[in-house]
Design an enzyme around this catalytic site. Sequence first.
Site, short mmCIF file in Angstrom:
data_model
loop_
_atom_site.label_atom_id
_atom_site.label_comp_id
_atom_site.label_asym_id
_atom_site.label_seq_id
_atom_site.Cartn_x
_atom_site.Cartn_y
_atom_site.Cartn_z
N HIS A 110 10.01 7.37 -2.07
CA HIS A 110 9.79 6.01 -2.64
C HIS A 110 8.81 5.77 -3.71
O HIS A 110 8.77 4.53 -4.44
CB HIS A 110 9.42 4.98 -1.51
CG HIS A 110 8.19 5.05 -1.11
ND1 HIS A 110 7.61 6.19 -0.40
CD2 HIS A 110 7.17 4.26 -1.26
CE1 HIS A 110 6.30 6.07 -0.17
NE2 HIS A 110 5.83 4.72 -0.74
C1 UD1 Z 1 4.70 -0.50 -1.27
C2 UD1 Z 1 3.30 0.07 -1.68
C3 UD1 Z 1 3.29 1.69 -1.53
C4 UD1 Z 1 3.74 2.00 -0.22
C5 UD1 Z 1 5.03 1.29 0.03
C6 UD1 Z 1 5.68 1.78 1.40
C7 UD1 Z 1 1.77 -0.91 -3.53
C8 UD1 Z 1 1.32 -0.77 -4.77
N1 UD1 Z 1 2.95 -0.09 -3.04
O1 UD1 Z 1 5.25 0.04 -2.60
O2 UD1 Z 1 1.81 2.02 -1.45
O3 UD1 Z 1 3.85 3.58 -0.03
O4 UD1 Z 1 4.98 0.07 -0.01
O5 UD1 Z 1 6.75 1.28 1.73
O6 UD1 Z 1 1.68 -1.80 -2.74
N2 UD1 Z 1 11.59 -4.35 -1.29
C9 UD1 Z 1 12.55 -5.00 -0.30
N3 UD1 Z 1 12.29 -5.41 0.80
C10 UD1 Z 1 11.14 -5.54 1.31
C11 UD1 Z 1 9.98 -5.08 0.38
C12 UD1 Z 1 10.48 -4.47 -0.73
O7 UD1 Z 1 13.77 -5.02 -0.72
O8 UD1 Z 1 10.66 -5.94 2.47
C13 UD1 Z 1 12.17 -4.07 -2.36
C14 UD1 Z 1 12.05 -5.03 -3.72
O9 UD1 Z 1 13.05 -4.76 -4.25
C15 UD1 Z 1 10.84 -4.83 -4.03
C16 UD1 Z 1 10.52 -3.21 -3.96
O10 UD1 Z 1 11.30 -2.97 -2.99
O11 UD1 Z 1 10.80 -5.23 -5.48
C17 UD1 Z 1 9.26 -2.70 -4.10
O12 UD1 Z 1 8.43 -3.48 -3.22
P1 UD1 Z 1 6.59 -3.26 -3.32
O13 UD1 Z 1 6.06 -4.06 -2.16
O14 UD1 Z 1 6.40 -3.80 -4.62
O15 UD1 Z 1 6.28 -2.02 -3.53
P2 UD1 Z 1 6.89 -0.64 -2.50
O16 UD1 Z 1 7.77 0.23 -3.46
O17 UD1 Z 1 7.59 -0.98 -1.30
#
Ligand code: UD1
Length: 378
Positions: free
Chosen positions: A212
């Site tokens: 991821h």
């Molecule tokens: C975040 C953390 C990362 C961690 C990871 C674990 C930061 C900078 N990154 O990254 O350190 O390893 O979580 O999972 O804080 N999304 C969903 N559903 C959700 C959450 C996210 O669909 O419940 C999708 C959305 O499209 C979103 C993308 O995932 O834009 C990224 O989510 P985000 O929380 O920005 O970062 P992660 O890549 O999950």
Amino acid sequence: PKLLCVVGARPNFMKIAPLMAAFRSGPQPLTATLVHTGQHYDAAMKTAFFDQLGIPEPDIDLGVGSGSHSQQTAEIMRRFEPVLEAEAPDAVLVVGDVNSTIACALVAAKQGVPVIHVEAGLRSYDRGMPEEINRVLTDQLSELLFLTEAGARDNLRREGIADERIHFVGNVMIDTLLGHLSRAVPAEQTLERAGGMGFLQDGRGFGVLTLHRPSNVDEPVVLRRLLGVIRELSTRTPIVFPMHPRTRARARDMGLMELLETPDILTLEPLGYLELLGLMSRARLVLTDSGGLQEETTALGVPCITLRENTERPITVSQGTNTIVGTDVARIRAVVEETLATGGKRGRVPELWDGKAAQRIKQIILDWHDRREAARAV
Ligand code: UD1
């Protein structure tokens, strides 16, 4: 003392679980209020973990959701500030290295509320990784810093952080692992439900893959290369691949999902904690770019092959089962082949990864609070 404890994203949940349990039990309980920023909100990314790990429902949910780094961080700060003012805690406790961690630490520090950082001092020395920025800044803002590995103290010293703030206490994520191992969902059950029962029947075993990190999944050339070598290696041992929402979305947009369409690769939605734990403990190897899985495999004694150029958790390499391979196809192939042939790297469980880290943290916080009260009374 009264603590405001913050969680936001999936890897925070297994860290806060033993802390909330320790804080809310025993003869000298702390008052611990739980704030969820809402960074992760899906049932599979959030609710499953609260339920399985027995984390109390958040007292406050900021409902922030996804966005660019700046939007997300700013929105958390904006919504956390009035909560902090209303709650007026003795300290704000943050865990890990996600955007929720730095956002709430910064709000607290600006209001003069002491910050406690659990999982401090880890450094990849790679500023291209968003979490590295969150780690460095959160540690600079923290009054109490709790380490999972003793070597992290050197990182903090180099950054000028006073030694008396730093406490090596062990690993709360391993508290959770040890506390839940006996309740892990058997791999058979998870595979059967997903249609991959054959993996266990034909004696080839299986590997677990998670991906991821933006550096791996946002770059088409890299993602194509990684999924290509995984497809090739799946003929050697089948691969179970629970996909982070971000990874699935990118692979779909880039037209790479077809690389995963083979009977030897089982793609799944994100798994619950107990399902993944059950799968990992039966796996021949784990391929990952996660931080948490590097530590969990070391605790389980399962070989871990890390698809990154570096790690902020060097003890998993020096003492544990972890090998850093980056994204070079030849290197990945070689280490996977060797692992399958020999059973892979063996290691030992690092010092203080013993299931008691949360209790140690609680005691240190109580002592710290007593000292502060005494100093105030003079
Ligand atoms: C975040 C953390 C990362 C961690 C990871 C674990 C930061 C900078 N990154 O990254 O350190 O390893 O979580 O999972 O804080 N999304 C969903 N559903 C959700 C959450 C996210 O669909 O419940 C999708 C959305 O499209 C979103 C993308 O995932 O834009 C990224 O989510 P985000 O929380 O920005 O970062 P992660 O890549 O999950």
